[in-house]
Design a protein around this motif. Sequence first.
Motif, PDB file in Angstrom:
ATOM      1  N   ALA A 116       3.435  -6.640  -8.164  1.00  0.00           N
ATOM      2  CA  ALA A 116       3.032  -5.338  -7.624  1.00  0.00           C
ATOM      3  C   ALA A 116       1.981  -4.688  -8.514  1.00  0.00           C
ATOM      4  O   ALA A 116       1.012  -4.108  -8.020  1.00  0.00           O
ATOM      5  N   GLU A 117       2.135  -4.809  -9.826  1.00  0.00           N
ATOM      6  CA  GLU A 117       1.155  -4.221 -10.740  1.00  0.00           C
ATOM      7  C   GLU A 117      -0.204  -4.898 -10.599  1.00  0.00           C
ATOM      8  O   GLU A 117      -1.242  -4.238 -10.628  1.00  0.00           O
ATOM      9  N   ARG A 118      -0.206  -6.217 -10.410  1.00  0.00           N
ATOM     10  CA  ARG A 118      -1.474  -6.927 -10.211  1.00  0.00           C
ATOM     11  C   ARG A 118      -2.144  -6.493  -8.916  1.00  0.00           C
ATOM     12  O   ARG A 118      -3.351  -6.302  -8.861  1.00  0.00           O
ATOM     13  N   ASP A 149      -4.686   1.752 -12.079  1.00  0.00           N
ATOM     14  CA  ASP A 149      -4.566   3.141 -11.619  1.00  0.00           C
ATOM     15  C   ASP A 149      -3.481   3.282 -10.556  1.00  0.00           C
ATOM     16  O   ASP A 149      -2.676   4.210 -10.587  1.00  0.00           O
ATOM     17  N   GLY A 150      -3.433   2.339  -9.613  1.00  0.00           N
ATOM     18  CA  GLY A 150      -2.429   2.402  -8.553  1.00  0.00           C
ATOM     19  C   GLY A 150      -1.015   2.230  -9.077  1.00  0.00           C
ATOM     20  O   GLY A 150      -0.096   2.934  -8.661  1.00  0.00           O
ATOM     21  N   SER A 151      -0.827   1.307 -10.016  1.00  0.00           N
ATOM     22  CA  SER A 151       0.518   1.108 -10.551  1.00  0.00           C
ATOM     23  C   SER A 151       0.958   2.309 -11.397  1.00  0.00           C
ATOM     24  O   SER A 151       2.130   2.675 -11.386  1.00  0.00           O
ATOM     25  N   ASP A 206       4.405   7.009 -11.666  1.00  0.00           N
ATOM     26  CA  ASP A 206       4.583   8.451 -11.851  1.00  0.00           C
ATOM     27  C   ASP A 206       5.379   9.073 -10.714  1.00  0.00           C
ATOM     28  O   ASP A 206       6.241   9.919 -10.932  1.00  0.00           O
ATOM     29  N   VAL A 207       5.099   8.656  -9.482  1.00  0.00           N
ATOM     30  CA  VAL A 207       5.772   9.270  -8.331  1.00  0.00           C
ATOM     31  C   VAL A 207       7.167   8.686  -8.127  1.00  0.00           C
ATOM     32  O   VAL A 207       8.146   9.421  -8.014  1.00  0.00           O
ATOM     33  N   LEU A 208       7.281   7.361  -8.080  1.00  0.00           N
ATOM     34  CA  LEU A 208       8.547   6.730  -7.702  1.00  0.00           C
ATOM     35  C   LEU A 208       9.561   6.641  -8.837  1.00  0.00           C
ATOM     36  O   LEU A 208      10.761   6.671  -8.589  1.00  0.00           O
ATOM     37  N   VAL A 209       9.111   6.530 -10.066  1.00  0.00           N
ATOM     38  CA  VAL A 209      10.046   6.384 -11.181  1.00  0.00           C
ATOM     39  C   VAL A 209      10.273   7.725 -11.872  1.00  0.00           C
ATOM     40  O   VAL A 209      11.409   8.123 -12.132  1.00  0.00           O
ATOM     41  N   GLN A 210       9.183   8.447 -12.145  1.00  0.00           N
ATOM     42  CA  GLN A 210       9.323   9.717 -12.858  1.00  0.00           C
ATOM     43  C   GLN A 210       9.504  10.903 -11.931  1.00  0.00           C
ATOM     44  O   GLN A 210       9.834  11.994 -12.391  1.00  0.00           O
ATOM     45  N   GLY A 211       9.255  10.747 -10.633  1.00  0.00           N
ATOM     46  CA  GLY A 211       9.491  11.817  -9.667  1.00  0.00           C
ATOM     47  C   GLY A 211       8.478  12.940  -9.726  1.00  0.00           C
ATOM     48  O   GLY A 211       8.801  14.087  -9.391  1.00  0.00           O
ATOM     49  N   MET A 212       7.261  12.644 -10.101  1.00  0.00           N
ATOM     50  CA  MET A 212       6.235  13.678 -10.215  1.00  0.00           C
ATOM     51  C   MET A 212       5.587  13.956  -8.861  1.00  0.00           C
ATOM     52  O   MET A 212       5.529  13.090  -7.993  1.00  0.00           O
ATOM     53  N   THR A 213       5.088  15.186  -8.704  1.00  0.00           N
ATOM     54  CA  THR A 213       4.348  15.549  -7.501  1.00  0.00           C
ATOM     55  C   THR A 213       2.874  15.253  -7.730  1.00  0.00           C
ATOM     56  O   THR A 213       2.441  14.998  -8.854  1.00  0.00           O
ATOM     57  N   ARG A 233      -3.735  10.464  -0.832  1.00  0.00           N
ATOM     58  CA  ARG A 233      -4.293   9.343  -0.067  1.00  0.00           C
ATOM     59  C   ARG A 233      -4.146   8.028  -0.830  1.00  0.00           C
ATOM     60  O   ARG A 233      -3.790   7.001  -0.260  1.00  0.00           O
ATOM     61  N   ARG A 234      -4.408   8.069  -2.111  1.00  0.00           N
ATOM     62  CA  ARG A 234      -4.301   6.853  -2.936  1.00  0.00           C
ATOM     63  C   ARG A 234      -2.858   6.369  -3.002  1.00  0.00           C
ATOM     64  O   ARG A 234      -2.592   5.161  -2.950  1.00  0.00           O
ATOM     65  N   PHE A 235      -1.901   7.301  -3.075  1.00  0.00           N
ATOM     66  CA  PHE A 235      -0.487   6.927  -3.104  1.00  0.00           C
ATOM     67  C   PHE A 235      -0.074   6.273  -1.784  1.00  0.00           C
ATOM     68  O   PHE A 235       0.673   5.287  -1.777  1.00  0.00           O
ATOM     69  N   LYS A 236      -0.572   6.783  -0.667  1.00  0.00           N
ATOM     70  CA  LYS A 236      -0.264   6.169   0.630  1.00  0.00           C
ATOM     71  C   LYS A 236      -0.840   4.759   0.715  1.00  0.00           C
ATOM     72  O   LYS A 236      -0.199   3.853   1.260  1.00  0.00           O
ATOM     73  N   GLU A 237      -2.044   4.564   0.174  1.00  0.00           N
ATOM     74  CA  GLU A 237      -2.617   3.217   0.139  1.00  0.00           C
ATOM     75  C   GLU A 237      -1.740   2.279  -0.690  1.00  0.00           C
ATOM     76  O   GLU A 237      -1.520   1.123  -0.313  1.00  0.00           O
ATOM     77  N   CYS A 238      -1.234   2.775  -1.803  1.00  0.00           N
ATOM     78  CA  CYS A 238      -0.361   1.959  -2.651  1.00  0.00           C
ATOM     79  C   CYS A 238       0.944   1.638  -1.935  1.00  0.00           C
ATOM     80  O   CYS A 238       1.461   0.521  -2.047  1.00  0.00           O
TER      81      CYS A 238
END
Length: 183
Positions: free
Chosen positions: A121-123, A128-130, A135-142, A163-168
């Motif tokens: 997934a990181e590759r 930047d995407g990982s 930040d969002v899924l593990v740390q719960g940041m907005t 938008r970038r998070f939705k792409e990820c």
Amino acid sequence: MARARRKKPHNPAKAHDRRSRDLPRNAEVAAIEVDDPLGLEPGDKIVTLRSIRNDPLGRLHSHRHIDEAQYQGGRAFQADWEKAERGPRAVDPRREYVDGGEMREPITEGQRKAALRLNRAERELGADGSALVHDVLVQGMTMEQIGQRRGLRGQRWIDYFARRFKECLDRLALMYGFSTEKR
């Protein structure tokens, strides 16, 4: 003088209604439909409340900002992170040595496979995407907190990170097999 309340007539349908009517003061919940564990027929559904206060992925899904495949891809990433995180810990030399202490847990096959999926997934997401997904899924940041952390303020940056998070999430859904490649 206040009028005396009249009792409502007995309704046998509500005799065993055990639904909670009160919530804590700072609760943020959303209604979702899940399989009924006590259902007599397969496929029976019930409506329950899901807490979305510290769950950015659940909040996005309940407000219909992401679809089911993106949601499932994000949850699969979180599950892999939790499996891989529970591995052996480093030895802490400051702690006092104790005879008969716990044996270290070996790395299980499930942890190894989860770590391999996380590396893939990181590759696929890139650096930047990982970092954004972590930040969002593990740390719960907005998105606003992510922008502030990176020194980028303003609505345009918040929209960009969203938008970038939705792409990820699309990429994770594709990687975990919850969606197919669009042509």
